[in-house]
Enzyme design. Structure first.
Site, PDB file in Angstrom:
ATOM      1  N   CYS A  17       5.132   9.529  -4.637  1.00 15.87           N
ATOM      2  CA  CYS A  17       6.619  10.163  -4.493  1.00 15.87           C
ATOM      3  C   CYS A  17       7.551   9.108  -5.672  1.00 15.87           C
ATOM      4  CB  CYS A  17       7.203  10.120  -3.187  1.00 15.87           C
ATOM      5  SG  CYS A  17       6.992   8.217  -2.615  1.00 15.87           S
ATOM      6  N   HIS A  46       1.493   1.881   1.810  1.00 14.74           N
ATOM      7  CA  HIS A  46       0.388   1.856   2.351  1.00 14.74           C
ATOM      8  C   HIS A  46      -0.830   2.541   1.857  1.00 14.74           C
ATOM      9  CE1 HIS A  46       2.859   1.264   6.352  1.00 14.74           C
ATOM     10  NE2 HIS A  46       2.531   0.315   5.771  1.00 14.74           N
ATOM     11  N   HIS A  80       9.033   0.271   2.752  1.00 12.08           N
ATOM     12  CA  HIS A  80       9.529   0.834   3.982  1.00 12.08           C
ATOM     13  C   HIS A  80      10.747   0.400   4.618  1.00 12.08           C
ATOM     14  CE1 HIS A  80       5.068   0.264   3.495  1.00 12.08           C
ATOM     15  NE2 HIS A  80       4.933   1.446   3.727  1.00 12.08           N
ATOM     16  N   HIS A 130       5.782   1.345  13.328  1.00 16.28           N
ATOM     17  CA  HIS A 130       5.845   1.562  11.805  1.00 16.28           C
ATOM     18  C   HIS A 130       6.725   0.584  11.412  1.00 16.28           C
ATOM     19  CE1 HIS A 130       6.149   3.599   8.199  1.00 16.28           C
ATOM     20  NE2 HIS A 130       5.115   4.022   8.378  1.00 16.28           N
ATOM     21  N   GLU A 132       9.040   1.032   9.028  1.00 17.28           N
ATOM     22  CA  GLU A 132      10.006   1.483   8.461  1.00 17.28           C
ATOM     23  C   GLU A 132      10.994   1.790   9.904  1.00 17.28           C
ATOM     24  OE1 GLU A 132      10.019   5.358   6.466  1.00 17.28           O
ATOM     25  OE2 GLU A 132      12.000   6.055   7.569  1.00 17.28           O
ATOM     26  N   THR A 171      11.333   8.733   7.865  1.00 16.99           N
ATOM     27  CA  THR A 171      11.550   9.536   6.550  1.00 16.99           C
ATOM     28  C   THR A 171      10.337  10.303   6.477  1.00 16.99           C
ATOM     29  OG1 THR A 171      10.690   7.814   5.286  1.00 16.99           O
ATOM     30  CG2 THR A 171      13.143   8.144   5.199  1.00 16.99           C
ATOM     31  N   CYS A 201      12.229  12.818   4.167  1.00 16.59           N
ATOM     32  CA  CYS A 201      12.652  12.872   2.681  1.00 16.59           C
ATOM     33  C   CYS A 201      11.746  14.015   1.999  1.00 16.59           C
ATOM     34  CB  CYS A 201      12.093  11.349   2.087  1.00 16.59           C
ATOM     35  SG  CYS A 201      10.242  11.498   1.627  1.00 16.59           S
ATOM     36  N   SER A 230       1.763   6.869   7.218  1.00 12.47           N
ATOM     37  CA  SER A 230       2.330   7.871   8.053  1.00 12.47           C
ATOM     38  C   SER A 230       2.203   9.114   7.503  1.00 12.47           C
ATOM     39  CB  SER A 230       3.839   7.454   8.353  1.00 12.47           C
ATOM     40  OG  SER A 230       4.376   8.530   9.027  1.00 12.47           O
TER      41      SER A 230
HETATM   42  S1  SF4 Z   1      11.091   7.767   1.761  1.00  9.25           S
HETATM   43 FE1  SF4 Z   1       9.980   9.451   0.973  1.00  9.25          FE
HETATM   44  S2  SF4 Z   1      10.405   9.220  -1.154  1.00  9.25           S
HETATM   45 FE2  SF4 Z   1      10.827   7.200  -0.066  1.00  9.25          FE
HETATM   46  S3  SF4 Z   1       8.834   6.218  -0.311  1.00  9.25           S
HETATM   47 FE3  SF4 Z   1       8.899   7.152   1.556  1.00  9.25          FE
HETATM   48  S4  SF4 Z   1       7.823   8.978   1.202  1.00  9.25           S
HETATM   49 FE4  SF4 Z   1       8.410   8.234  -0.797  1.00  9.25          FE
END
Ligand code: SF4
Length: 314
Positions: A17, A46, A80, A130, A132, A171, A201, A230
């Site tokens: 992405c 990851h 993250h 995690h 994030e 996300t 996302c 994830s």
């Molecule tokens: S939030 Fe979405 S676009 Fe951003 S790194 Fe993670 S998976 Fe990729």
């Protein structure tokens, strides 16, 4: 063994992405600009293949800043995101830091901060531990965010607090599971404030839709991605729930189940947002050693999102 009737359906979009492309470019550009070694706090994304190739170029992966043995070297924060205390510590230690947090994760951070300022208590829908989730929880003072991981925890969520409540999410969650969790919470908290713009996302949503689109046509499904990714793990769940119970994650230590593959007529393949396309190609090459097949890519949407890298690296 040869079997000309076998078809491989390749889900698209799949793989990298914009946030992952940007994070990798940040590490490469930092090495280019400052030379090696460059420290990276946590796996930049990851994926073992990505981490190993960046190690070979001069990246040194650490989990915490106190592992840095030369404070004159730059440090990069992973895609993250990190708790606020991390850049603060880096500043105090006078370390040159570069933040590779995906802009879509930063968006959730700012959202959480704004809601907190507006007097809301927050619910974060996500998975404990995690990075994030640790990063998002760490944007606000301790006790300002409650974590809800699944429907069971949503059912048990204690709403006796006399507070305005809002939710944000990780996300990379399953879109469908999150809808269910939100519905349960909304029944208990009719005034629950929703994010202005969806937190899951675009890349997570598109990859899940692409898998959902073909899973029911497949006898077996493979998602290329790491165990700690994830969004890759969610893609396996989505494939299973969407009609292909026989769905597997293919990571660096996976043994390809050729016996099961040889019984399949249609094989589905996708890859998580942190998995490079070369791993999909390698997997397909491995399959070709045992079976012959036709490949059909099934694309549901074109992605053209690109995120800029920090100005100091230009
Ligand atoms: S939030 Fe979405 S676009 Fe951003 S790194 Fe993670 S998976 Fe990729």
């Amino acid at each position: 063994m040869k079997n000309n009737e076998i078809k491989v359906l390749l889900a698209a979009p799949r793989g990298f992405c914009a946030g992952v492309e940007r994070a990798i470019e940040i590490v490469e550009k930092t090495i280019e600009k400052y030379g090696a070694p460059v420290f990276v706090r946590h796996e930049i994304v990851h994926n073992k293949f990505v981490v190993d190739s960046l190690k070979a170029k001069g990246a040194v992966f650490i989990e915490e800043l106190d592992e840095i043995d030369d404070l004159s070297r730059p440090v990069i924060f992973s895609a993250h995101g990190v708790p606020k205390s991390v850049p603060e510590n880096a500043k105090n230690l006078n370390i040159n830091y570069i933040d590779a947090t995906c802009p879509l994760v930063s968006k959730v951070h700012r959202e959480a901060e704004n809601l907190h300022k507006a007097g809301y208590h927050l619910i974060l829908i996500g998975h404990n531990n995690h990075p994030e989730v640790i990063g998002t929880m760490g944007q606000l003072p301790r006790g300002s965010i409650d974590l809800v991981q699944n429907e069971e925890e949503a059912e048990k969520y204690n709403t006796t607090k006399n507070q305005k409540l809002a939710y944000v999410t990780q996300t990379t969650l399953s879109v469908d599971d999150t809808i269910n969790i939100v519905q349960i919470l909304k029944k208990k908290i009719p005034n629950l404030k929703e994010p202005i713009k969806e937190d899951i996302c675009y890349a997570t949503t598109n990859r899940q839709k692409a898998v959902k689109n073909i899973a029911s046509m497949c006898d077996i499904f493979f998602v290329i991605g790491s165990r700690n990714s994830s969004n890759s793990v969610r893609l396996v769940e989505v494939a299973k729930k969407s009609g292909c119970e026989n769905s597997f994650l293919i990571h660096s230590e996976s043994i390809i189940p050729f016996d099961a593959i040889q019984k399949a007529k249609t094989i589905g393949i996708s890859s998580g947002a942190s998995a490079p396309e070369i791993l999909v190609k390698n997997f397909i090459n491995e399959l070709r050693k045992k079976i012959s097949f036709k490949i059909e890519e099934v694309e549901i949407i074109k992605e053209n999102i690109v995120f800029n890298i920090p100005k100091k690296l230009n």
